[in-house]
Enzyme design. Structure first.
Site, PDB file in Angstrom:
ATOM      1  N   CYS A 196       0.855  -1.182   0.000  1.00  0.00           N
ATOM      2  CA  CYS A 196       0.000   0.000   0.000  1.00  0.00           C
ATOM      3  C   CYS A 196       0.893   1.235   0.000  1.00  0.00           C
ATOM      4  O   CYS A 196       2.094   1.129   0.255  1.00  0.00           O
ATOM      5  CB  CYS A 196      -0.923   0.022   1.215  1.00  0.00           C
ATOM      6  SG  CYS A 196      -2.308   1.175   0.995  1.00  0.00           S
TER       7      CYS A 196
ATOM      8  N   CYS B 167      -0.201   4.255   1.613  1.00  0.00           N
ATOM      9  CA  CYS B 167      -0.645   5.274   2.577  1.00  0.00           C
ATOM     10  C   CYS B 167       0.385   5.575   3.668  1.00  0.00           C
ATOM     11  O   CYS B 167       0.422   6.679   4.192  1.00  0.00           O
ATOM     12  CB  CYS B 167      -1.990   4.902   3.186  1.00  0.00           C
ATOM     13  SG  CYS B 167      -1.978   3.392   4.158  1.00  0.00           S
TER      14      CYS B 167
ATOM     15  N   CYS C 233      -3.971   6.196  -0.212  1.00  0.00           N
ATOM     16  CA  CYS C 233      -3.384   4.946  -0.680  1.00  0.00           C
ATOM     17  C   CYS C 233      -2.972   4.989  -2.148  1.00  0.00           C
ATOM     18  O   CYS C 233      -2.794   3.947  -2.778  1.00  0.00           O
ATOM     19  CB  CYS C 233      -4.364   3.795  -0.443  1.00  0.00           C
ATOM     20  SG  CYS C 233      -4.860   3.666   1.286  1.00  0.00           S
TER      21      CYS C 233
ATOM     22  N   LYS D 251     -12.255  -4.945   1.768  1.00  0.00           N
ATOM     23  CA  LYS D 251     -11.738  -4.117   2.847  1.00  0.00           C
ATOM     24  C   LYS D 251     -12.666  -2.922   3.011  1.00  0.00           C
ATOM     25  O   LYS D 251     -12.895  -2.156   2.073  1.00  0.00           O
ATOM     26  CB  LYS D 251     -10.326  -3.651   2.510  1.00  0.00           C
ATOM     27  CG  LYS D 251      -9.762  -2.708   3.558  1.00  0.00           C
ATOM     28  CD  LYS D 251      -8.322  -2.386   3.280  1.00  0.00           C
ATOM     29  CE  LYS D 251      -7.790  -1.371   4.257  1.00  0.00           C
ATOM     30  NZ  LYS D 251      -6.398  -1.031   4.005  1.00  0.00           N
TER      31      LYS D 251
ATOM     32  N   ARG E  83      -3.577   3.544  12.383  1.00  0.00           N
ATOM     33  CA  ARG E  83      -3.157   4.780  11.717  1.00  0.00           C
ATOM     34  C   ARG E  83      -2.253   5.612  12.628  1.00  0.00           C
ATOM     35  O   ARG E  83      -1.380   6.334  12.146  1.00  0.00           O
ATOM     36  CB  ARG E  83      -4.382   5.556  11.239  1.00  0.00           C
ATOM     37  CG  ARG E  83      -5.034   4.815  10.080  1.00  0.00           C
ATOM     38  CD  ARG E  83      -6.223   5.543   9.518  1.00  0.00           C
ATOM     39  NE  ARG E  83      -6.912   4.684   8.550  1.00  0.00           N
ATOM     40  CZ  ARG E  83      -8.084   4.980   7.999  1.00  0.00           C
ATOM     41  NH1 ARG E  83      -8.685   6.110   8.312  1.00  0.00           N
ATOM     42  NH2 ARG E  83      -8.628   4.145   7.142  1.00  0.00           N
TER      43      ARG E  83
ATOM     44  N   ARG F 167     -11.220   7.581   3.328  1.00  0.00           N
ATOM     45  CA  ARG F 167     -10.950   6.545   2.336  1.00  0.00           C
ATOM     46  C   ARG F 167     -12.225   5.964   1.709  1.00  0.00           C
ATOM     47  O   ARG F 167     -12.194   4.907   1.100  1.00  0.00           O
ATOM     48  CB  ARG F 167     -10.160   5.408   2.983  1.00  0.00           C
ATOM     49  CG  ARG F 167      -8.829   5.827   3.579  1.00  0.00           C
ATOM     50  CD  ARG F 167      -7.857   4.658   3.560  1.00  0.00           C
ATOM     51  NE  ARG F 167      -6.865   4.717   4.606  1.00  0.00           N
ATOM     52  CZ  ARG F 167      -5.853   5.578   4.643  1.00  0.00           C
ATOM     53  NH1 ARG F 167      -5.711   6.487   3.699  1.00  0.00           N
ATOM     54  NH2 ARG F 167      -4.982   5.538   5.641  1.00  0.00           N
TER      55      ARG F 167
ATOM     56  N   GLU G 116     -16.413  -7.935  -5.319  1.00  0.00           N
ATOM     57  CA  GLU G 116     -14.991  -7.584  -5.177  1.00  0.00           C
ATOM     58  C   GLU G 116     -14.114  -8.842  -5.162  1.00  0.00           C
ATOM     59  O   GLU G 116     -13.068  -8.891  -5.796  1.00  0.00           O
ATOM     60  CB  GLU G 116     -14.757  -6.804  -3.872  1.00  0.00           C
ATOM     61  CG  GLU G 116     -15.192  -5.354  -3.920  1.00  0.00           C
ATOM     62  CD  GLU G 116     -14.199  -4.485  -4.684  1.00  0.00           C
ATOM     63  OE1 GLU G 116     -13.230  -5.013  -5.248  1.00  0.00           O
ATOM     64  OE2 GLU G 116     -14.411  -3.256  -4.723  1.00  0.00           O
TER      65      GLU G 116
ATOM     66  N   LYS H 238     -11.831  -7.753   5.810  1.00  0.00           N
ATOM     67  CA  LYS H 238     -11.236  -6.909   6.833  1.00  0.00           C
ATOM     68  C   LYS H 238     -12.116  -5.701   7.108  1.00  0.00           C
ATOM     69  O   LYS H 238     -12.554  -5.078   6.155  1.00  0.00           O
ATOM     70  CB  LYS H 238      -9.870  -6.452   6.323  1.00  0.00           C
ATOM     71  CG  LYS H 238      -9.147  -5.514   7.229  1.00  0.00           C
ATOM     72  CD  LYS H 238      -7.898  -5.065   6.563  1.00  0.00           C
ATOM     73  CE  LYS H 238      -7.334  -3.949   7.406  1.00  0.00           C
ATOM     74  NZ  LYS H 238      -6.341  -3.198   6.737  1.00  0.00           N
TER      75      LYS H 238
HETATM   76  C1  PBG Z   1      -3.379   0.084   4.593  1.00  0.00           C
HETATM   77  C2  PBG Z   1      -3.743  -0.779   5.734  1.00  0.00           C
HETATM   78  C3  PBG Z   1      -4.484  -0.416   6.849  1.00  0.00           C
HETATM   79  C4  PBG Z   1      -4.558  -1.549   7.662  1.00  0.00           C
HETATM   80  C5  PBG Z   1      -3.850  -2.554   7.018  1.00  0.00           C
HETATM   81  N1  PBG Z   1      -3.374  -2.061   5.820  1.00  0.00           N
HETATM   82  C6  PBG Z   1      -5.058   0.862   7.267  1.00  0.00           C
HETATM   83  C7  PBG Z   1      -6.013   1.623   6.480  1.00  0.00           C
HETATM   84  O1  PBG Z   1      -6.554   1.188   5.466  1.00  0.00           O
HETATM   85  O2  PBG Z   1      -6.238   2.758   6.892  1.00  0.00           O
HETATM   86  C8  PBG Z   1      -5.259  -1.641   8.967  1.00  0.00           C
HETATM   87  C9  PBG Z   1      -4.719  -2.638   9.914  1.00  0.00           C
HETATM   88  C10 PBG Z   1      -5.226  -2.501  11.291  1.00  0.00           C
HETATM   89  O3  PBG Z   1      -6.047  -1.620  11.621  1.00  0.00           O
HETATM   90  O4  PBG Z   1      -4.795  -3.317  12.115  1.00  0.00           O
HETATM   91  N2  PBG Z   1      -2.007   0.087   4.378  1.00  0.00           N
END
Ligand code: PBG
Length: 324
Positions: A120, A122, A130, A195, A205, A217, A233, A248
């Protein structure tokens, strides 16, 4: 047959019987422990909202990975926190980026630990989104190019599995192609296919310093109200070449995990995210929940719903518990 011939309680009377008829058995084999790596040396900084989870420098990460392997866990998921961020998240696909250095070190020192990398941008972009920003929004196709570059550079560094978590359209296909033309036909893709735009990523974050600097997002992550969309998806990601897919967060989306599991035949993963972990810890600290029982019950439920692979910050605690 009804009562009194039938008494459901017969099979609940002793622990041996309960174990005997148990439908869901936890094991370390499908657990993944997420880890955060940052520059420096000797750094082991606890994340305040996530007790027992640390930001680690590469040397400390290697120690942690040795312990993880000794506990019998098969895999870690790596997130990187770079030294500096920029508009295009160049730290994500730099040869000497933080994750690339971390992967090389872990694969050298703990070769039989499977290293999965979160793909990713971000954590690496100054704006915290992202992908690449054009006209005030995340531009899909240019972002996909950067994500494919990132996945390839992780794989070149030695990553065993790449896990795109950005939710851009077409990124699984682009990553598959980038890996294949560079000789990595055998590297699996675990796609964060469903997600959701969730508040439960809050503590993450903070840990990864990846809060968006403007907006949110919801233009790319899914609406929590939708389950049928998750099936679409997942179908698209499988078509593009995803070998495993993920739902997730986990606990608020057990129905989605179940539907995905019943509809598709690829391995299903679920991510018990930072907020799920922090909530349990916070309640336990207040004396409102029993930490160990909440851990076991939540993870058992995620598996019962249909996830055979579970990403969880409890992985080490679970491994210790399951060993005794
Ligand atoms: C994005 C990513 C996120 C998480 C995993 N990969 C954060 C987001 O989308 O803001 C979240 C993982 C967690 O909350 O444990 N790189």
């Amino acid at each position: 047959m009804a009562f009194p011939q039938n008494r459901s309680r017969r099979l609940r009377r002793t622990e041996v019987l309960r174990r005997f008829v148990r439908e869901t058995r936890l094991s370390v084999d499908g657990l993944v422990y997420p880890l955060f790596v940052q520059p420096g040396e000797g750094v082991r900084k606890e994340i305040s909202s996530m007790p027992g989870v640390f930001n680690l420098s590469v040397d400390e990460l290697v120690k942690e990975c040795r312990e993880v392997r000794q506990l019998g866990l098969p895999a870690v998921l790596l997130f990187g926190i770079p030294e500096s961020k920029d508009e295009l998240g160049t730290g994500a696909y730099a040869d000497d980026g933080i994750v690339q250095r971390a992967v090389r070190a872990v694969k050298r020192e703990v070769p039989d630990l499977m290293v999965i990398t979160d793909v990713c941008l971000c954590e690496y972009t100054s704006h915290g989104h992202c992908g690449k920003i054009e006209d005030g929004e995340v531009a899909n196709d240019p972002s996909v190019e950067l994500l494919a570059k990132t996945a390839l550079s992780h794989t070149r560094a030695g990553a065993d599995v790449v896990a795109p978590s950005d939710m851009m359209d077409g990124r699984v296909g682009a990553i598959r192609q980038a890996l294949d033309v560079n000789g990595f036909q055998h590297t699996p893709i675990l796609s964060y296919a469903a997600k959701y735009a969730s508040c439960f990523y809050g503590p993450f974050r903070d840990a990864a310093h990846s809060t968006p600097q403007f907006g949110d997002r919801r233009g790319y992550q899914m609406d929590p109200a939708n389950a049928r969309e998750a099936l679409r998806e997942v179908a698209l990601d499988i078509e593009e070449g995803a070998d495993m897919i993920m739902v997730k967060p986990a606990l608020p989306y057990l129905d989605v995990i179940r539907q995905v599991r019943d509809t598709f035949n690829v391995p299903v993963a679920a991510y018990q995210v930072s907020g799920e972990y922090s909530m349990i810890h916070a309640a336990a600290r207040n004396g409102w929940l029993d930490l160990e029982r909440a851990m076991l019950e939540s993870v058992t439920s995620i598996q019962r719903a249909g996830a055979s692979i579970i990403f969880t910050y409890f992985a080490k605690d679970l491994a210790r518990k399951l060993a005794c």
